[in-house]
Design a protein around this motif. Structure first.
Motif, PDB file in Angstrom:
ATOM      1  N   ASP A 181       9.508  30.621   6.781  1.00  0.00           N
ATOM      2  CA  ASP A 181       9.002  29.863   5.633  1.00  0.00           C
ATOM      3  C   ASP A 181       7.717  29.096   5.932  1.00  0.00           C
ATOM      4  O   ASP A 181       6.860  28.960   5.064  1.00  0.00           O
ATOM      5  CB  ASP A 181      10.081  28.898   5.137  1.00  0.00           C
ATOM      6  CG  ASP A 181      10.517  27.906   6.212  1.00  0.00           C
ATOM      7  OD1 ASP A 181      11.022  28.362   7.258  1.00  0.00           O
ATOM      8  OD2 ASP A 181      10.336  26.696   6.022  1.00  0.00           O
ATOM      9  N   ARG A 199       4.564  29.432   3.636  1.00  0.00           N
ATOM     10  CA  ARG A 199       4.130  28.263   2.866  1.00  0.00           C
ATOM     11  C   ARG A 199       2.672  27.910   3.163  1.00  0.00           C
ATOM     12  O   ARG A 199       1.901  27.592   2.246  1.00  0.00           O
ATOM     13  CB  ARG A 199       5.046  27.096   3.226  1.00  0.00           C
ATOM     14  CG  ARG A 199       4.914  25.876   2.377  1.00  0.00           C
ATOM     15  CD  ARG A 199       6.142  24.998   2.571  1.00  0.00           C
ATOM     16  NE  ARG A 199       6.372  24.595   3.951  1.00  0.00           N
ATOM     17  CZ  ARG A 199       7.455  24.894   4.667  1.00  0.00           C
ATOM     18  NH1 ARG A 199       8.431  25.602   4.145  1.00  0.00           N
ATOM     19  NH2 ARG A 199       7.569  24.470   5.905  1.00  0.00           N
ATOM     20  N   MET A 224       3.308  21.976   5.626  1.00  0.00           N
ATOM     21  CA  MET A 224       4.284  21.019   5.080  1.00  0.00           C
ATOM     22  C   MET A 224       4.543  21.347   3.612  1.00  0.00           C
ATOM     23  O   MET A 224       3.933  22.236   3.045  1.00  0.00           O
ATOM     24  CB  MET A 224       3.728  19.598   5.219  1.00  0.00           C
ATOM     25  CG  MET A 224       3.371  19.224   6.647  1.00  0.00           C
ATOM     26  SD  MET A 224       2.642  17.563   6.739  1.00  0.00           S
ATOM     27  CE  MET A 224       2.097  17.536   8.448  1.00  0.00           C
ATOM     28  N   MET A 225       5.429  20.591   3.000  1.00  0.00           N
ATOM     29  CA  MET A 225       5.753  20.846   1.597  1.00  0.00           C
ATOM     30  C   MET A 225       4.704  20.186   0.696  1.00  0.00           C
ATOM     31  O   MET A 225       5.034  19.382  -0.181  1.00  0.00           O
ATOM     32  CB  MET A 225       7.160  20.330   1.284  1.00  0.00           C
ATOM     33  CG  MET A 225       8.266  21.154   1.918  1.00  0.00           C
ATOM     34  SD  MET A 225       8.433  22.817   1.236  1.00  0.00           S
ATOM     35  CE  MET A 225       9.321  22.449  -0.297  1.00  0.00           C
ATOM     36  N   LEU A 226       3.454  20.553   0.911  1.00  0.00           N
ATOM     37  CA  LEU A 226       2.358  19.980   0.121  1.00  0.00           C
ATOM     38  C   LEU A 226       2.502  20.359  -1.349  1.00  0.00           C
ATOM     39  O   LEU A 226       2.071  19.607  -2.226  1.00  0.00           O
ATOM     40  CB  LEU A 226       1.026  20.495   0.687  1.00  0.00           C
ATOM     41  CG  LEU A 226      -0.247  20.060   0.009  1.00  0.00           C
ATOM     42  CD1 LEU A 226      -0.428  18.546   0.055  1.00  0.00           C
ATOM     43  CD2 LEU A 226      -1.461  20.718   0.670  1.00  0.00           C
ATOM     44  N   THR A 227       3.109  21.480  -1.608  1.00  0.00           N
ATOM     45  CA  THR A 227       3.293  22.094  -2.928  1.00  0.00           C
ATOM     46  C   THR A 227       1.981  22.667  -3.465  1.00  0.00           C
ATOM     47  O   THR A 227       0.899  22.158  -3.165  1.00  0.00           O
ATOM     48  CB  THR A 227       3.839  21.123  -4.016  1.00  0.00           C
ATOM     49  OG1 THR A 227       2.803  20.235  -4.413  1.00  0.00           O
ATOM     50  CG2 THR A 227       5.050  20.360  -3.536  1.00  0.00           C
ATOM     51  N   GLU A 269      14.327  14.289   3.330  1.00  0.00           N
ATOM     52  CA  GLU A 269      15.322  15.343   3.568  1.00  0.00           C
ATOM     53  C   GLU A 269      15.652  16.076   2.286  1.00  0.00           C
ATOM     54  O   GLU A 269      16.025  17.247   2.296  1.00  0.00           O
ATOM     55  CB  GLU A 269      16.598  14.742   4.163  1.00  0.00           C
ATOM     56  CG  GLU A 269      16.455  14.438   5.633  1.00  0.00           C
ATOM     57  CD  GLU A 269      17.817  14.263   6.314  1.00  0.00           C
ATOM     58  OE1 GLU A 269      18.849  14.584   5.691  1.00  0.00           O
ATOM     59  OE2 GLU A 269      17.824  13.798   7.469  1.00  0.00           O
ATOM     60  N   ASP A 270      15.495  15.392   1.217  1.00  0.00           N
ATOM     61  CA  ASP A 270      15.748  16.002  -0.074  1.00  0.00           C
ATOM     62  C   ASP A 270      14.812  17.179  -0.321  1.00  0.00           C
ATOM     63  O   ASP A 270      15.224  18.261  -0.720  1.00  0.00           O
ATOM     64  CB  ASP A 270      15.562  14.935  -1.158  1.00  0.00           C
ATOM     65  CG  ASP A 270      16.070  15.416  -2.481  1.00  0.00           C
ATOM     66  OD1 ASP A 270      17.177  15.999  -2.502  1.00  0.00           O
ATOM     67  OD2 ASP A 270      15.368  15.243  -3.492  1.00  0.00           O
ATOM     68  N   VAL A 271      13.547  16.949  -0.072  1.00  0.00           N
ATOM     69  CA  VAL A 271      12.535  17.985  -0.312  1.00  0.00           C
ATOM     70  C   VAL A 271      12.627  19.111   0.704  1.00  0.00           C
ATOM     71  O   VAL A 271      12.459  20.284   0.380  1.00  0.00           O
ATOM     72  CB  VAL A 271      11.123  17.367  -0.298  1.00  0.00           C
ATOM     73  CG1 VAL A 271      10.058  18.445  -0.291  1.00  0.00           C
ATOM     74  CG2 VAL A 271      10.950  16.439  -1.494  1.00  0.00           C
ATOM     75  N   TYR A 272      12.868  18.772   1.968  1.00  0.00           N
ATOM     76  CA  TYR A 272      12.841  19.772   3.036  1.00  0.00           C
ATOM     77  C   TYR A 272      14.214  20.374   3.353  1.00  0.00           C
ATOM     78  O   TYR A 272      14.289  21.404   3.994  1.00  0.00           O
ATOM     79  CB  TYR A 272      12.286  19.149   4.325  1.00  0.00           C
ATOM     80  CG  TYR A 272      10.794  18.901   4.307  1.00  0.00           C
ATOM     81  CD1 TYR A 272      10.245  17.830   3.610  1.00  0.00           C
ATOM     82  CD2 TYR A 272       9.917  19.743   4.984  1.00  0.00           C
ATOM     83  CE1 TYR A 272       8.872  17.598   3.588  1.00  0.00           C
ATOM     84  CE2 TYR A 272       8.546  19.515   4.974  1.00  0.00           C
ATOM     85  CZ  TYR A 272       8.032  18.439   4.274  1.00  0.00           C
ATOM     86  OH  TYR A 272       6.684  18.218   4.253  1.00  0.00           O
ATOM     87  N   GLY A 273      15.250  19.735   2.904  1.00  0.00           N
ATOM     88  CA  GLY A 273      16.576  20.126   3.379  1.00  0.00           C
ATOM     89  C   GLY A 273      16.781  19.524   4.758  1.00  0.00           C
ATOM     90  O   GLY A 273      15.826  19.300   5.500  1.00  0.00           O
ATOM     91  N   LYS A 274      18.020  19.290   5.112  1.00  0.00           N
ATOM     92  CA  LYS A 274      18.309  18.621   6.376  1.00  0.00           C
ATOM     93  C   LYS A 274      17.738  19.388   7.581  1.00  0.00           C
ATOM     94  O   LYS A 274      17.016  18.836   8.402  1.00  0.00           O
ATOM     95  CB  LYS A 274      19.837  18.465   6.542  1.00  0.00           C
ATOM     96  CG  LYS A 274      20.256  17.407   7.524  1.00  0.00           C
ATOM     97  CD  LYS A 274      21.757  17.252   7.536  1.00  0.00           C
ATOM     98  CE  LYS A 274      22.242  16.563   8.808  1.00  0.00           C
ATOM     99  NZ  LYS A 274      21.688  15.204   8.999  1.00  0.00           N
ATOM    100  N   GLU A 275      18.060  20.679   7.660  1.00  0.00           N
ATOM    101  CA  GLU A 275      17.554  21.470   8.788  1.00  0.00           C
ATOM    102  C   GLU A 275      16.051  21.676   8.708  1.00  0.00           C
ATOM    103  O   GLU A 275      15.337  21.624   9.703  1.00  0.00           O
ATOM    104  CB  GLU A 275      18.227  22.848   8.806  1.00  0.00           C
ATOM    105  CG  GLU A 275      19.669  22.838   9.216  1.00  0.00           C
ATOM    106  CD  GLU A 275      20.293  24.201   8.977  1.00  0.00           C
ATOM    107  OE1 GLU A 275      19.955  25.141   9.725  1.00  0.00           O
ATOM    108  OE2 GLU A 275      21.083  24.335   8.016  1.00  0.00           O
ATOM    109  N   GLY A 276      15.590  21.936   7.486  1.00  0.00           N
ATOM    110  CA  GLY A 276      14.162  22.188   7.291  1.00  0.00           C
ATOM    111  C   GLY A 276      13.327  20.997   7.700  1.00  0.00           C
ATOM    112  O   GLY A 276      12.235  21.146   8.259  1.00  0.00           O
ATOM    113  N   LYS A 334      13.172  20.911  11.462  1.00  0.00           N
ATOM    114  CA  LYS A 334      12.386  22.029  11.964  1.00  0.00           C
ATOM    115  C   LYS A 334      10.901  21.829  11.657  1.00  0.00           C
ATOM    116  O   LYS A 334      10.039  22.085  12.502  1.00  0.00           O
ATOM    117  CB  LYS A 334      12.888  23.330  11.312  1.00  0.00           C
ATOM    118  CG  LYS A 334      12.424  24.591  12.031  1.00  0.00           C
ATOM    119  CD  LYS A 334      12.885  25.853  11.305  1.00  0.00           C
ATOM    120  CE  LYS A 334      12.050  27.052  11.722  1.00  0.00           C
ATOM    121  NZ  LYS A 334      12.150  28.166  10.789  1.00  0.00           N
TER     122      LYS A 334
END
Lengths: 467, 467, 467
Positions: free
Chosen positions: A253, A257, A308-311, A373-380, A383
């Motif tokens: 991912d 991403r 990162m989850m920049l979107t 953690e909400d946006v990435y998921g706990k493991e994500g 990682k």
């Protein structure tokens, strides 16, 4: 020639013994050091069959080669064709742009394999290399290509080789501090490659300030076809930038991403660049300098945060802003830097790499600090930021702080390093050209004869051919 | 200037407020819509680790990124360098060709991500994107680049942005009708990209007919080096077309087969193009226009059937025919279209995309109709045409019929859409140039000064023009 | 025209019937032969689903397409853009360089699929093709592109098509002898592609010796922008050479290793080329001819050994030496070959392909002979040299001997084949140009008019500039 010169006597640009000496010396050193230190990593070694069994891999596809090789080739094109051709915009410096970029990059990747190897791939006295090392070496050299942009046309090939030697070294130290000591994320190198490379180059060109450079003003522009050659460079940088920013991200991912974020940022950047290029020009016409350069700022500005989850919409915003900043920079900052700060920045790397690099570092710090953690998921989450081992306790906001520290360190390294290296390059032994001979291929290259005559009575019919 | 003009007063091509306004408006809209709608798909999201476990995937390699990213990058090069440089053949429109193509494609891919996303990747109120969406966005924009070829040199950048907005919208509707309602196969886009894009562009240029275009006839040709620049575009389109036609095919054999069929078709196409280029010219010399364009018809003509069991020799036949049709088109049809039908087709897209696109649609329909379980294997047959769910009962001949219907729908959408959009572009507010200023970069671009003077007193002022 | 000519009457270069005839004949033959022989291999066939089950493959990723397609595309770029643009350095032969290369390669890959197919992929009366066949066809054609370099500017397109037909045939025979009978390793083709291709081309150009070639001496040079176009070719060859040498190596470590070795060799080669280019020139300036060509020798020289455990420092040594040899060749050997041996080698393929190819063969033989189980691991050793079946008993030193034999066979095939094919090409029916018209696009191409006028007061003093 009767023009007054700054320096009393003509400069000696004769390369016949100095350039071969430096090239051969450098290369012999590389051979010896590679002989002592560099070996194939496990995935490139003929023992791989046994390794595979031990690692319980069922398929050759799990070899890192297949995860990264296509991106590596794209990055490779960016370094050699992208940077090389981007700089061919000058009417009489195409050979130097492509050729010296080729030379310094070819040397730089060898030295980078060693330097980065000692810091990151050193095991039992050997540097073990694989495709990721090749990408990192290309990245490191990318920062030298950026610095080259500031001094383009004003330095001898020997100066470039000397600068490469030092800059690669400093790059590796800075990278080590950021990635290993500060544990900072910077896969696309907003800080390590762009901020460092650009401010390093700007400092060097400041130290090498040439007060009489207007003597070669007539050669600092482009001609119609040289602008088209430069667009080859621009487009390859633009198209392959998603590979640049994703090349060394984690498998899966993160690579995916990074590519998407970069694609979006670059697309937005083109529109704002075009808008401001037209808006800032009285006649409302577009300026090729902006199109060739500022359209790329979007890639620089998501270099830290792309993985990162920049979107996608975040990327559009970052890309839009960086296109504006970069174009405005070309119109207002570059002349200011030259006239007030005596920073002669041939390609405008301040606009394409320095400011967008800073934006990239800041966006990266903010994106990291805002991670949940909400946006990435706990493991994500773990990682993505590698919050394992001693970094287990890091929070997003601490990480943001360290990211910000990374910017500061990169800037300090760039200023200090650039000042020292600039000082070394100022020594009168490297064969750089006099001010009136800058931006002229004829100094270091055999130039085709009839074209030369051509160019000299050709391109300026209204200028007398001889004074 | 004393030339008589069609329109009484000079046209206002001043872009300073209009172009920035449109660019920024468009980009702000994109940011807002992306903010509301666009999110990462599962394979690009940081939750992928959990997703992977749920989907029982053992390796990151199963991420779609690794199946499609190399093809994506090839397609990306085709859109930006391929189409961009292909159009640089004009002696004084290289900046416009590469630059406007860059502008419209950068905007188009953003809008395409949204439009195609709403139709195909919409889930719980969000558009979820991954690498396949990027490819599809590039594809969609490809159809705009094709249409651009017809109006090249005759439109303002604002017209191009307006056209892009509408064409991407119509493309997505047409694509939805074909792929979802008619359940048609068209992975390489013979119908959706080429037939639609070309007839759309031809209709637009018909509506925008300029009776006095011969006033800029002197600028409609090429010069030696502009023809070489155009060959860069040609070759990148030609070399990467196997990636284009296979980029979104099913994983495995379908991607593999598409690449092989396209490779074969293109190879054959080069030979028949060369043959007819020489044959149709009195002096028997080769014409760069044909080599630059007709050699690509083979890629267009297998766009629908490449992923089917067309077979290598079938591909050679299709490629051979399309090269002939395309070259003949350049020699006979283009002048006819201009003089009789008032269709001024700058790049000859009728020969490169329209006719080969139709051939591609027809070949696709025939190949589908001729499919048998024997040739495809039982499972392969169902997989190749996706005869599952409500389409379980489809036979090859029904499928062939639907494929044929797809051609008709694409044509109708192109004609109707082109007529409406052409009408909008005809409004006198978009800043297009007067007929005598067409094909001239100086209208919308800052052009390097001394080169300009150059071209007009051309290359050797001091040499006497005649002995 | 009053110049004395070697041959009494002007040559007939009229192509109108001959070129189309040959192209169409060749293509029809291809269609028939493909129809009879060529089918999709298992991994590209729609039966793949069933095949997968039988072969116990769990993922589509195991399809060879994903192991080799990115490398294939890189090789494809090398053949068409790399070789094509490398040869555009001549001031008036850019169309011929890119265009004829395009023509011969497009034909050659079709014929190579057949020839190599009969030798290597023939099963139950059918040739089964997949992505590896496409790469091999491109490789085979690479050897023709090399030979083209020797005769560039001096032959008609028909001669090139005839030469391609024969050279591909001979290449395939030679390849079969080396790979199948001698069981030699040569993944990057130092012997099969470079040594064979270069000495074949040199023999052909020797047979076609033109004593009056100095009549077109003025067109044998470059102009400023043609040198930049050539650098596009150079850089794409240089950047993608790691893909070339690794494209058909075994999956996994062998591909990985080949890429690394080639990367290192090429990097070193650039430095020694620059060093010697400057050193061997009185004024110490760099010569674009060397930079365009000798920098690539490092890729040629590890063509055989790249997939072996050559090691990175070994690669640096080989690359360094080959850069020196190649540059020295341009300065001293090329003039000697022309004046003494009557070998007119337009692009200097003797320096770029012949000598480095021999070095590559020798290095390969030595590396094979020096292989030990210790270095390769027990399994790796067997896998690397494929010491299975009847070759189980081979020792490294025997393998080294066979490798050396491969060089000799390639040379003999090249000399004998080149002599025969040269003889055929000497027949006065193929429409080659007279000596004073060599290196001139105007003979076989429609050249843009106003540029032509240009060139014709520049290059053709005997045509009046105005009627």
């Amino acid at each position: 020639m009767e023009r007054p010169r700054h320096q009393g006597m003509p400069k000696n640009t004769y390369m016949r013994w100095r350039l071969p000496l430096v090239c051969l010396l450098w290369e012999v050193a590389m051979i010896v050091l590679f002989g002592v230190f560099v070996r194939f990593g496990a995935e490139a070694d003929a023992h791989w069959e046994e390794e595979k069994r031990e690692m319980n891999l069922t398929s050759d596809m799990e070899n890192d080669f297949y995860f990264r090789y296509p991106s590596f080739q794209d990055v490779h094109v960016m370094i050699f064709v992208g940077f090389g051709f981007l700089m061919t915009f000058l009417k009489r410096y195409g050979f130097g742009a492509v050729g010296f970029n080729f030379l310094l990059a070819a040397f730089g990747i060898q030295w980078a394999l060693l330097m980065q190897g000692w810091f990151h791939s050193f095991k039992d006295g050997k540097i073990l290399i694989g495709v990721e090392n090749l990408i990192n070496a290309d990245f490191c050299v990318g920062s030298v290509c950026i610095a080259f942009g500031a001094i383009l046309g004003k330095t001898s090939p020997i100066q470039l080789l000397v600068m490469t030697l030092f800059q690669v070294t400093l790059f590796s130290v800075n990278e080590y501090i950021l990635l290993n000591l500060l544990h900072v994320k910077d896969a696309g190198g907003s800080m390590t490659i762009h901020t460092f490379g650009a401010y390093f180059g700007l400092t060097v060109t400041r130290v090498l300030y040439r007060p009489n450079l207007e003597q070669s003003k007539d050669k600092q522009g482009s001609v119609y076809h040289s602008d088209l050659f430069a667009m080859i460079g621009t487009l390859y940088l633009w198209m392959y930038w998603p590979s640049f920013n994703s090349a060394i991200s984690d498998h899966g991912d993160a690579q995916h991403r990074s590519a998407i974020n970069t694609y979006c940022s670059l697309a937005a950047c083109v529109l704002t660049t075009m808008a401001f290029s037209s808006m800032l020009q009285k006649k409302g016409k577009l300026d090729m300098v902006h199109i060739q350069n500022a359209t790329l700022a979007g890639g620089v500005a998501v270099g830290t945060s792309a993985e990162m989850m920049l979107t996608p919409y975040g990327s559009l915003i970052v890309g839009s802003i960086s296109g504006i900043v970069s174009t405005v920079g070309y119109v207002y900052f570059t002349p200011f830097l030259e006239s007030r700060l005596h920073i002669q920045d041939t390609c405008g790397i301040h606009n394409l790499h320095a400011m967008p690099g800073l934006i990239g570092g800041i966006v990266g710090a903010i994106t990291a600090a805002a991670a949940t953690e909400d946006v990435y998921g706990k493991e994500g989450f773990i990682k993505a930021f590698d919050f394992t081992g001693v970094y287990q306790a890091r929070t997003p906001s601490t990480q943001g702080g360290f990211q910000a520290a990374g910017i500061v360190v990169s800037l300090l390294m760039a200023f200090a390093g650039g000042a020292i290296v600039g000082g070394i390059l100022k020594l009168p032994i490297w064969g750089d050209a006099a001010a009136e001979n800058c931006f002229e291929d004829g100094i270091y290259w055999e130039v085709p004869e009839d074209e030369e005559s051509d160019v000299y009575h050709m391109h300026n019919p209204d200028k007398p051919a001889s004074p």
